[in-house]
Design a protein around this motif. Structure first.
Motif, mmCIF file in Angstrom:
data_model
loop_
_atom_site.group_PDB
_atom_site.id
_atom_site.type_symbol
_atom_site.label_atom_id
_atom_site.label_comp_id
_atom_site.label_asym_id
_atom_site.label_seq_id
_atom_site.Cartn_x
_atom_site.Cartn_y
_atom_site.Cartn_z
ATOM 1 N N ALA A 95 -47.932 -10.018 -83.011
ATOM 2 C CA ALA A 95 -48.502 -10.954 -82.030
ATOM 3 C C ALA A 95 -48.819 -12.293 -82.677
ATOM 4 O O ALA A 95 -48.558 -13.363 -82.093
ATOM 5 C CB ALA A 95 -49.757 -10.349 -81.404
ATOM 6 N N THR A 141 -39.110 -13.463 -80.115
ATOM 7 C CA THR A 141 -39.412 -12.250 -79.354
ATOM 8 C C THR A 141 -38.447 -11.124 -79.674
ATOM 9 O O THR A 141 -38.853 -9.967 -79.838
ATOM 10 C CB THR A 141 -39.390 -12.545 -77.846
ATOM 11 O OG1 THR A 141 -40.290 -13.619 -77.561
ATOM 12 C CG2 THR A 141 -39.816 -11.325 -77.043
ATOM 13 N N TYR A 158 -42.674 1.392 -74.075
ATOM 14 C CA TYR A 158 -42.319 0.382 -73.073
ATOM 15 C C TYR A 158 -43.508 -0.535 -72.794
ATOM 16 O O TYR A 158 -43.364 -1.761 -72.717
ATOM 17 C CB TYR A 158 -41.851 1.049 -71.776
ATOM 18 C CG TYR A 158 -41.415 0.069 -70.720
ATOM 19 C CD1 TYR A 158 -40.080 -0.300 -70.611
ATOM 20 C CD2 TYR A 158 -42.334 -0.499 -69.841
ATOM 21 C CE1 TYR A 158 -39.666 -1.214 -69.648
ATOM 22 C CE2 TYR A 158 -41.938 -1.409 -68.886
ATOM 23 C CZ TYR A 158 -40.602 -1.767 -68.783
ATOM 24 O OH TYR A 158 -40.207 -2.684 -67.843
ATOM 25 N N ALA A 159 -44.692 0.050 -72.638
ATOM 26 C CA ALA A 159 -45.888 -0.746 -72.342
ATOM 27 C C ALA A 159 -46.195 -1.703 -73.490
ATOM 28 O O ALA A 159 -46.578 -2.860 -73.258
ATOM 29 C CB ALA A 159 -47.082 0.175 -72.086
ATOM 30 N N ARG A 160 -46.034 -1.263 -74.738
ATOM 31 C CA ARG A 160 -46.278 -2.149 -75.878
ATOM 32 C C ARG A 160 -45.284 -3.307 -75.884
ATOM 33 O O ARG A 160 -45.658 -4.467 -76.123
ATOM 34 C CB ARG A 160 -46.162 -1.360 -77.179
ATOM 35 C CG ARG A 160 -47.246 -0.317 -77.387
ATOM 36 C CD ARG A 160 -46.900 0.574 -78.565
ATOM 37 N NE ARG A 160 -47.811 1.707 -78.681
ATOM 38 C CZ ARG A 160 -47.566 2.778 -79.409
ATOM 39 N NH1 ARG A 160 -46.432 2.869 -80.096
ATOM 40 N NH2 ARG A 160 -48.441 3.766 -79.473
ATOM 41 N N GLN A 175 -43.657 -4.534 -73.348
ATOM 42 C CA GLN A 175 -43.957 -5.413 -72.218
ATOM 43 C C GLN A 175 -45.103 -6.365 -72.558
ATOM 44 O O GLN A 175 -45.043 -7.567 -72.263
ATOM 45 C CB GLN A 175 -44.296 -4.574 -70.995
ATOM 46 C CG GLN A 175 -44.508 -5.384 -69.721
ATOM 47 C CD GLN A 175 -44.784 -4.485 -68.542
ATOM 48 O OE1 GLN A 175 -45.569 -3.532 -68.633
ATOM 49 N NE2 GLN A 175 -44.143 -4.748 -67.424
ATOM 50 N N ALA A 176 -46.166 -5.853 -73.190
ATOM 51 C CA ALA A 176 -47.301 -6.693 -73.564
ATOM 52 C C ALA A 176 -46.867 -7.773 -74.560
ATOM 53 O O ALA A 176 -47.313 -8.921 -74.485
ATOM 54 C CB ALA A 176 -48.416 -5.839 -74.162
ATOM 55 N N LEU A 177 -45.966 -7.419 -75.469
ATOM 56 C CA LEU A 177 -45.514 -8.383 -76.468
ATOM 57 C C LEU A 177 -44.692 -9.504 -75.825
ATOM 58 O O LEU A 177 -44.869 -10.687 -76.151
ATOM 59 C CB LEU A 177 -44.691 -7.661 -77.531
ATOM 60 C CG LEU A 177 -44.697 -8.257 -78.934
ATOM 61 C CD1 LEU A 177 -46.101 -8.253 -79.525
ATOM 62 C CD2 LEU A 177 -43.755 -7.482 -79.845
ATOM 63 N N THR A 178 -43.811 -9.159 -74.890
ATOM 64 C CA THR A 178 -43.004 -10.194 -74.233
ATOM 65 C C THR A 178 -43.869 -11.086 -73.340
ATOM 66 O O THR A 178 -43.618 -12.284 -73.227
ATOM 67 C CB THR A 178 -41.872 -9.570 -73.397
ATOM 68 O OG1 THR A 178 -42.425 -8.658 -72.437
ATOM 69 C CG2 THR A 178 -40.888 -8.836 -74.274
ATOM 70 N N GLU A 179 -44.892 -10.513 -72.716
ATOM 71 C CA GLU A 179 -45.785 -11.327 -71.883
ATOM 72 C C GLU A 179 -46.572 -12.317 -72.740
ATOM 73 O O GLU A 179 -46.810 -13.458 -72.332
ATOM 74 C CB GLU A 179 -46.717 -10.422 -71.081
ATOM 75 C CG GLU A 179 -46.007 -9.674 -69.955
ATOM 76 C CD GLU A 179 -46.899 -8.679 -69.249
ATOM 77 O OE1 GLU A 179 -48.042 -8.456 -69.735
ATOM 78 O OE2 GLU A 179 -46.465 -8.117 -68.225
ATOM 79 N N LEU A 180 -46.995 -11.875 -73.928
ATOM 80 C CA LEU A 180 -47.677 -12.795 -74.837
ATOM 81 C C LEU A 180 -46.765 -13.943 -75.231
ATOM 82 O O LEU A 180 -47.163 -15.115 -75.191
ATOM 83 C CB LEU A 180 -48.136 -12.041 -76.085
ATOM 84 C CG LEU A 180 -48.665 -12.906 -77.238
ATOM 85 C CD1 LEU A 180 -49.938 -13.624 -76.832
ATOM 86 C CD2 LEU A 180 -48.905 -12.057 -78.486
ATOM 87 N N THR A 229 -46.377 -16.401 -72.370
ATOM 88 C CA THR A 229 -47.572 -17.229 -72.179
ATOM 89 C C THR A 229 -47.605 -18.368 -73.189
ATOM 90 O O THR A 229 -47.882 -19.529 -72.845
ATOM 91 C CB THR A 229 -48.841 -16.374 -72.314
ATOM 92 O OG1 THR A 229 -48.835 -15.363 -71.315
ATOM 93 C CG2 THR A 229 -50.096 -17.221 -72.154
#
Length: 358
Positions: free
Chosen positions: A93, A103, A156-158, A160-165, A168
């Motif tokens: 991150a 990414t 998958y959830a991890r 997804q959180a990384l791509t959203e960061l 942003t």
């Protein structure tokens, strides 16, 4: 002793994990870390273990099977695997905050993937065995592949959180502009974040009591930090900060102005706070123009400003916008309404070159 990664599925029932770990312990296997991924077919347990040199891959698979584990995957690991998952994710991150374009490599590291492909076409997210498809919030999608093991919903959830960061951070970079004031001074204007709180607190401290009173209309004291946090990241709307490199200041640029656009329904309320020594230099006009432009692109119907009747500088700033407006006076308070020509456009104004403020 040798490091191995073991992944196996066990029934998600009390005691089943302990049976598996006991089977490994009987063969001298020391479990260093364990992660549990809940799935529809059971709990997927991911171990990093230290096993005797005499125990090979087949021996580990057999130990897992005797411990009621199934769908076993085993692979040799390196010493870097000793870093726990939260530490690794925080490191990735931090790297994305510095470079959101990384990414793809970050996803490869996070998921131990063999290949990460970005496609311009959007795609629905999902898992298909050893292929993971992930929508890119900035457009397009990622396809992540590895030979083994199969992906889990937790992975998958991890991802997804990384791509959203990363998205942003990228959006904030696009929204950042360089302003050149008529006197030649250069500032950076960008969306605010929670980490701007110390700088905004210092901004309020260095503003005169009169300037703070004109901004908040009720007293000259600085707002409480909790209120400023809410202003920095409004639920609806936008907050901008203007920063400048000042002689003798720390390496970090100094926050010299803050502009707030707080939306409710189809209208938004705007307000400015500009440090006294940066007033009457065109900065307030530039910030207000960006707020109004953001409100217009967001489809709002009007922007309202509440201004003290004696605040001639702010009233002149509004006049310099050269936009139709309506003003209503109630005692010492003037409410100015700027109707907006709403647009369907939603793309932020990119600012790769400086903007000159006239």
């Amino acid at each position: 002793m040798a490091l191995w990664r073991i992944r196996a599925t066990v029934d998600d029932r009390p005691g089943y994990l302990s049976v598996l770990t006991a089977s490994l312990a009987l063969r001298g296997v020391n479990i260093l870390t364990v992660q549990v991924h809940t799935t529809e077919v059971g709990a997927v347990d991911d171990f990093l273990v230290d096993a005797p040199d005499s125990l090979d891959e087949a021996g580990l698979v057999a130990a897992v099977a005797r411990g009621r584990g199934r769908d076993c995957w085993v692979a040799r690991s390196e010493a870097r695997g000793l870093a726990d998952q939260p530490t690794r994710v925080l490191g990735l991150a931090t790297g994305l905050v510095r470079d959101p374009e990384a990414t793809g490599p970050a996803l490869a590291t996070l998921l131990a993937a063999d290949e990460v492909v970005w496609r311009c076409a959007p795609a629905a997210g999902g898992i298909d065995g050893t292929t993971l498809t992930l929508p890119d919030p900035t457009g397009g999608s990622y396809e992540v592949r590895r030979a083994a093991p199969t992906f889990t919903p937790a992975e998958y959830a991890r991802a997804q959180a990384l791509t959203e960061l990363a998205a942003t951070v990228a959006r904030r970079a696009v929204d950042q502009v360089t302003l050149v004031l008529p006197d030649g001074a250069e500032l950076t204007v960008r969306p605010a974040g929670a980490d701007d709180l110390p700088g905004v607190l210092e901004l309020h401290r260095r503003c005169s009591a009169r300037t703070r009173h004109r901004r908040y209309l009720g007293g000259a004291a600085s707002p409480a930090p909790a209120r400023l946090r809410r202003l920095l990241e409004p639920t609806q709307g936008l907050t901008l900060v203007a920063t400048a490199a000042e002689p003798g200041a720390a390496a970090e640029p100094t926050v010299v102005a803050m502009a707030n656009l707080l939306a409710e329904g189809d209208e938004a309320e705007a307000a400015l706070l500009v440090r006294d020594d940066w007033q009457r230099r065109g900065l307030g006009t530039a910030l207000l123009r960006r707020l109004v432009g953001h409100a217009e692109r967001g489809g709002l119907a009007a922007v309202l400003l509440h201004v003290q009747a004696e605040n001639a500088p702010m009233l002149r700033t509004l006049a310099r916008l050269a936009r139709p407006s309506a003003a209503e006076r109630d005692g010492g308070l003037v409410t100015v309404t700027l109707p907006l020509a709403t647009s369907a456009a939603t793309t932020s104004v990119a600012a790769e070159s400086p903007q000159v403020v006239g």
